[in-house]
Motif scaffolding. Structure first.
Motif, short mmCIF file in Angstrom:
data_model
loop_
_atom_site.label_atom_id
_atom_site.label_comp_id
_atom_site.label_asym_id
_atom_site.label_seq_id
_atom_site.Cartn_x
_atom_site.Cartn_y
_atom_site.Cartn_z
N SER A 168 47.81 -54.36 55.38
CA SER A 168 49.09 -54.62 54.72
C SER A 168 48.89 -55.03 53.26
N SER A 179 47.81 -51.92 51.20
CA SER A 179 48.89 -50.97 50.94
C SER A 179 49.88 -51.54 49.92
N LYS A 211 48.24 -51.18 46.50
CA LYS A 211 48.31 -49.79 46.06
C LYS A 211 49.70 -49.47 45.52
N LYS A 212 50.74 -49.94 46.20
CA LYS A 212 52.11 -49.69 45.76
C LYS A 212 52.35 -50.30 44.38
#
Length: 72
Positions: A22, A25, A28-29
């Motif tokens: 989590s 990710s 990365k966003k």
């Protein structure tokens, strides 16, 4: 008792992996969003930037949680 320790260890490991996935990710966003902002700023002509001569704050449209995550 050893069985319960093993079960607890497996559950803790799975939760740690879920948390790590989590976190990665989300990071990365945020990185992709910041790169998109920088790219659009580079692509705009110099005369069409902000009317006051100041570049817009790239973190202005981020939620407070995103701002805290990107500051860390």
């Amino acid at each position: 008792m050893d069985v319960w320790n093993l079960i607890l260890y497996v559950v803790a490991s799975l939760l740690a992996l879920k948390s790590l996935a989590s976190l990665m990710s989300h990071h990365k966003k945020v990185v992709v969003q910041q790169l998109a902002i920088e790219y659009t700023q580079e692509m705009t002509p110099q005369g069409k930037k902000a009317a006051s001569g100041q570049a817009p704050d790239p973190q202005a449209d981020l939620s407070p949680a995103d701002q805290n995550a990107s500051a860390a």
